[in-house]
Design a protein around this motif. Structure first.
Motif, PDB file in Angstrom:
ATOM      1  N   VAL A 158       0.856  -1.193   0.000  1.00 47.60           N
ATOM      2  CA  VAL A 158       0.000   0.000   0.000  1.00 47.60           C
ATOM      3  C   VAL A 158       0.888   1.238   0.000  1.00 47.60           C
ATOM      4  CG1 VAL A 158      -1.834   1.249   1.215  1.00 47.60           C
ATOM      5  CG2 VAL A 158      -1.711  -1.241   1.371  1.00 47.60           C
ATOM      6  N   ASP A 159       0.527   2.191  -0.855  1.00 50.05           N
ATOM      7  CA  ASP A 159       1.246   3.457  -0.971  1.00 50.05           C
ATOM      8  C   ASP A 159       0.257   4.593  -0.768  1.00 50.05           C
ATOM      9  OD1 ASP A 159       3.649   4.647  -1.473  1.00 50.05           O
ATOM     10  OD2 ASP A 159       3.966   3.510  -3.342  1.00 50.05           O
ATOM     11  N   THR A 160       0.742   5.802  -0.521  1.00 51.64           N
ATOM     12  CA  THR A 160      -0.194   6.930  -0.417  1.00 51.64           C
ATOM     13  C   THR A 160      -0.051   7.819  -1.655  1.00 51.64           C
ATOM     14  OG1 THR A 160       1.415   8.169   0.854  1.00 51.64           O
ATOM     15  CG2 THR A 160      -0.255   6.966   2.106  1.00 51.64           C
ATOM     16  N   LYS A 161      -1.129   8.550  -1.965  1.00 54.64           N
ATOM     17  CA  LYS A 161      -1.097   9.467  -3.116  1.00 54.64           C
ATOM     18  C   LYS A 161      -1.065  10.904  -2.600  1.00 54.64           C
ATOM     19  CE  LYS A 161      -4.431   7.525  -5.879  1.00 54.64           C
ATOM     20  NZ  LYS A 161      -5.122   7.239  -7.164  1.00 54.64           N
ATOM     21  N   SER A 162      -2.243  11.574  -2.563  1.00 53.79           N
ATOM     22  CA  SER A 162      -2.259  12.997  -2.183  1.00 53.79           C
ATOM     23  C   SER A 162      -2.094  13.228  -0.680  1.00 53.79           C
ATOM     24  CB  SER A 162      -3.570  13.621  -2.671  1.00 53.79           C
ATOM     25  OG  SER A 162      -4.662  12.982  -2.054  1.00 53.79           O
ATOM     26  N   GLY A 163      -2.293  12.195   0.148  1.00 55.35           N
ATOM     27  CA  GLY A 163      -2.206  12.352   1.599  1.00 55.35           C
ATOM     28  C   GLY A 163      -2.301  10.998   2.270  1.00 55.35           C
ATOM     29  N   PRO A 164      -2.182  10.958   3.596  1.00 56.21           N
ATOM     30  CA  PRO A 164      -2.116   9.671   4.305  1.00 56.21           C
ATOM     31  C   PRO A 164      -3.352   8.788   4.175  1.00 56.21           C
ATOM     32  CG  PRO A 164      -2.282  11.524   5.861  1.00 56.21           C
ATOM     33  CD  PRO A 164      -2.063  12.121   4.507  1.00 56.21           C
ATOM     34  N   THR A 165      -4.512   9.386   3.833  1.00 52.87           N
ATOM     35  CA  THR A 165      -5.715   8.545   3.693  1.00 52.87           C
ATOM     36  C   THR A 165      -6.033   8.236   2.238  1.00 52.87           C
ATOM     37  OG1 THR A 165      -7.090  10.528   3.715  1.00 52.87           O
ATOM     38  CG2 THR A 165      -6.791   9.388   5.832  1.00 52.87           C
TER      39      THR A 165
ATOM     40  N   ASP B 193     -12.236   2.880 -13.594  1.00 50.90           N
ATOM     41  CA  ASP B 193     -11.687   2.919 -12.234  1.00 50.90           C
ATOM     42  C   ASP B 193     -11.373   1.468 -11.866  1.00 50.90           C
ATOM     43  OD1 ASP B 193     -11.048   3.234  -9.585  1.00 50.90           O
ATOM     44  OD2 ASP B 193     -12.672   4.660  -9.171  1.00 50.90           O
ATOM     45  N   PRO B 194     -10.076   1.130 -11.757  1.00 48.61           N
ATOM     46  CA  PRO B 194      -9.716  -0.279 -11.566  1.00 48.61           C
ATOM     47  C   PRO B 194     -10.169  -0.834 -10.222  1.00 48.61           C
ATOM     48  CG  PRO B 194      -7.774   1.125 -11.351  1.00 48.61           C
ATOM     49  CD  PRO B 194      -8.889   2.004 -11.849  1.00 48.61           C
ATOM     50  N   ILE B 195     -10.098   0.004  -9.179  1.00 47.72           N
ATOM     51  CA  ILE B 195     -10.691  -0.356  -7.884  1.00 47.72           C
ATOM     52  C   ILE B 195     -11.373   0.898  -7.353  1.00 47.72           C
ATOM     53  CG2 ILE B 195     -10.385  -1.199  -5.531  1.00 47.72           C
ATOM     54  CD1 ILE B 195      -7.802  -2.542  -6.358  1.00 47.72           C
ATOM     55  N   ASP B 196     -12.681   0.892  -7.326  1.00 47.60           N
ATOM     56  CA  ASP B 196     -13.387   1.986  -6.666  1.00 47.60           C
ATOM     57  C   ASP B 196     -13.662   1.505  -5.241  1.00 47.60           C
ATOM     58  OD1 ASP B 196     -14.678   4.554  -6.589  1.00 47.60           O
ATOM     59  OD2 ASP B 196     -16.526   3.412  -6.339  1.00 47.60           O
ATOM     60  N   GLY B 197     -13.123   2.269  -4.283  1.00 50.00           N
ATOM     61  CA  GLY B 197     -13.189   1.818  -2.888  1.00 50.00           C
ATOM     62  C   GLY B 197     -11.846   1.245  -2.458  1.00 50.00           C
ATOM     63  N   THR B 198     -10.771   1.900  -2.890  1.00 53.27           N
ATOM     64  CA  THR B 198      -9.429   1.388  -2.582  1.00 53.27           C
ATOM     65  C   THR B 198      -9.160   1.309  -1.087  1.00 53.27           C
ATOM     66  OG1 THR B 198      -8.476   2.090  -4.653  1.00 53.27           O
ATOM     67  CG2 THR B 198      -6.963   1.931  -2.830  1.00 53.27           C
ATOM     68  N   VAL B 199      -9.667   2.280  -0.325  1.00 56.99           N
ATOM     69  CA  VAL B 199      -9.422   2.247   1.125  1.00 56.99           C
ATOM     70  C   VAL B 199     -10.099   1.004   1.720  1.00 56.99           C
ATOM     71  CG1 VAL B 199      -9.758   3.454   3.312  1.00 56.99           C
ATOM     72  CG2 VAL B 199      -9.103   4.743   1.266  1.00 56.99           C
TER      73      VAL B 199
ATOM     74  N   PRO C  90     -14.415  13.407  -0.120  1.00 61.84           N
ATOM     75  CA  PRO C  90     -13.122  13.388  -0.828  1.00 61.84           C
ATOM     76  C   PRO C  90     -11.974  13.206   0.166  1.00 61.84           C
ATOM     77  CG  PRO C  90     -13.966  15.633  -0.684  1.00 61.84           C
ATOM     78  CD  PRO C  90     -15.029  14.734  -0.120  1.00 61.84           C
ATOM     79  N   TYR C  91     -10.812  12.815  -0.349  1.00 62.34           N
ATOM     80  CA  TYR C  91      -9.661  12.577   0.529  1.00 62.34           C
ATOM     81  C   TYR C  91      -9.184  13.859   1.216  1.00 62.34           C
ATOM     82  CZ  TYR C  91      -9.574   7.972  -1.534  1.00 62.34           C
ATOM     83  OH  TYR C  91      -9.934   6.717  -1.918  1.00 62.34           O
ATOM     84  N   ASP C  92      -9.409  15.017   0.568  1.00 63.28           N
ATOM     85  CA  ASP C  92      -8.961  16.277   1.173  1.00 63.28           C
ATOM     86  C   ASP C  92     -10.120  16.980   1.893  1.00 63.28           C
ATOM     87  OD1 ASP C  92     -10.442  16.944  -1.013  1.00 63.28           O
ATOM     88  OD2 ASP C  92      -9.025  18.415  -1.815  1.00 63.28           O
ATOM     89  N   VAL C  93     -10.942  16.203   2.577  1.00 63.54           N
ATOM     90  CA  VAL C  93     -12.141  16.773   3.203  1.00 63.54           C
ATOM     91  C   VAL C  93     -11.789  17.837   4.246  1.00 63.54           C
ATOM     92  CG1 VAL C  93     -12.391  14.980   4.982  1.00 63.54           C
ATOM     93  CG2 VAL C  93     -14.424  16.160   4.127  1.00 63.54           C
ATOM     94  N   LYS C  94     -10.590  17.747   4.814  1.00 64.62           N
ATOM     95  CA  LYS C  94     -10.214  18.756   5.807  1.00 64.62           C
ATOM     96  C   LYS C  94     -10.004  20.127   5.155  1.00 64.62           C
ATOM     97  CE  LYS C  94      -6.862  16.984   8.304  1.00 64.62           C
ATOM     98  NZ  LYS C  94      -5.946  16.550   9.337  1.00 64.62           N
ATOM     99  N   LYS C  95      -9.539  20.082   3.879  1.00 68.50           N
ATOM    100  CA  LYS C  95      -9.336  21.350   3.148  1.00 68.50           C
ATOM    101  C   LYS C  95     -10.643  21.823   2.535  1.00 68.50           C
ATOM    102  CE  LYS C  95      -5.288  20.051   1.081  1.00 68.50           C
ATOM    103  NZ  LYS C  95      -4.814  19.783  -0.249  1.00 68.50           N
ATOM    104  N   ASP C  96     -11.456  20.883   2.104  1.00 66.63           N
ATOM    105  CA  ASP C  96     -12.685  21.221   1.400  1.00 66.63           C
ATOM    106  C   ASP C  96     -13.848  20.604   2.180  1.00 66.63           C
ATOM    107  OD1 ASP C  96     -14.744  21.657  -0.345  1.00 66.63           O
ATOM    108  OD2 ASP C  96     -13.591  21.115  -2.125  1.00 66.63           O
TER     109      ASP C  96
END
Ligand code: IPD
Ligand code: CA
Ligand code: CA
Length: 257
Positions: A29-36, A81-87, A155-161
């Protein structure tokens, strides 16, 4: 069924095989835009497998995938989308899917969403109805928001948006029942199948929505933006429902209900 649909379903089944293999074998597992915001080896490998499968059959088609971006411009474009629901996938929470859509000259023509854990295949072709494992599906008949089962996502950046946190609170404050399952393509197909009465989200990407959008339309769902305008791929807001609760849901989200 025509070849395009058969091939889309075959590609989705291929993807499911890869999902199940990695669930069994383990994955990095790797991260993209942030830890989640996670990505696994399985996301990338699944997308490459789908792309190879479809482009080997249709070498002139364009391909847009979440992990690899867009390959060439063409009248026919696969949106994947190869996996929707990656988390969910990464935590072995069994609610994730592969989503494959085909757009022809800017119009969505077919959509396939396959829930790997349950082996539930949603598919639709424009003008030919929507199906779940071969049986026709349609939206629910619930006609009031009270008593509806709703879902959303963040979204993954819910803290910003934080916009959807406000909508979420408005819906909860009305005492409504809301789920946050974590795979938008499946959430939307659940609206199509009448398992959910409504769904909304902010900032979904074309690959999250494209496959399910065909299924929704063919199942009789209403899909709009926040003001009730028809939803277009890439729009910031999506609100999907059985139609009967749509106005009430829009008004509630906008704080006018
Ligand atoms: C995500 C899921 C999730 C939604 C996010 C999406 P991914 O897609 O659909 O339900 O809330 O906004 O990004 O990253 O798992 O493919
Ligand atoms: Ca997604
Ligand atoms: Ca994904």
């Amino acid at each position: 069924m025509d070849a395009l649909l058969t091939d889309a379903i075959a590609a989705a089944r291929l993807a499911r095989g890869i999902h199940l293999y990695y669930q069994e074998k383990g994955f990095a597992v790797d991260t993209k835009s942030g830890p989640t915001d996670l990505v696994t080896h399985a996301d990338k490998e699944t997308e490459i497998a789908i792309k190879d499968y479809l482009l080997s059959r249709y070498p002139d088609h364009a391909f847009l995938g979440e992990e690899g971006g867009q390959e060439r411009e063409a009248e026919y474009r696969w949106i994947v989308d190869p996996i929707d629901g990656t988390v969910n996938f990464a935590h072995r929470f069994p609610f994730y899917a592969v989503s494959i859509a085909l757009e022809v000259r800017g119009e969505l023509e077919l959509g396939v969403v396959l829930d790997s854990s349950r082996d539930e295949l949603f598919w639709a072709r424009r003008g030919q109805g929507a199906f779940l494992n071969g049986r026709p599906i349609e939206v629910s008949r619930t006609d009031q928001l009270i008593g509806s089962l709703l879902a959303t996502g963040f979204p993954y950046d819910v803290k910003k948006d934080r916009e959807n946190l406000i909508y979420f609170e408005r819906v909860l404050e009305k005492g409504l029942t809301v789920r946050r399952p974590g795979a938008a393509a499946l959430d939307l197909c659940y609206v199509a199948a009448g398992r959910l009465d409504g769904f909304w989200e902010v900032k979904l990407k074309p690959w999250d929505v494209a496959g399910a959008l065909v299924v929704l339309r063919e199942a009789g769902a209403v899909v709009t933006g926040l003001e009730g305008e028809e939803y277009q791929l890439g729009n910031r807001y999506i609100v999907a429902s059985n139609g009967l609760i749509h106005e009430e849901l829009l008004a509630t989200i906008r704080g006018r209900g």
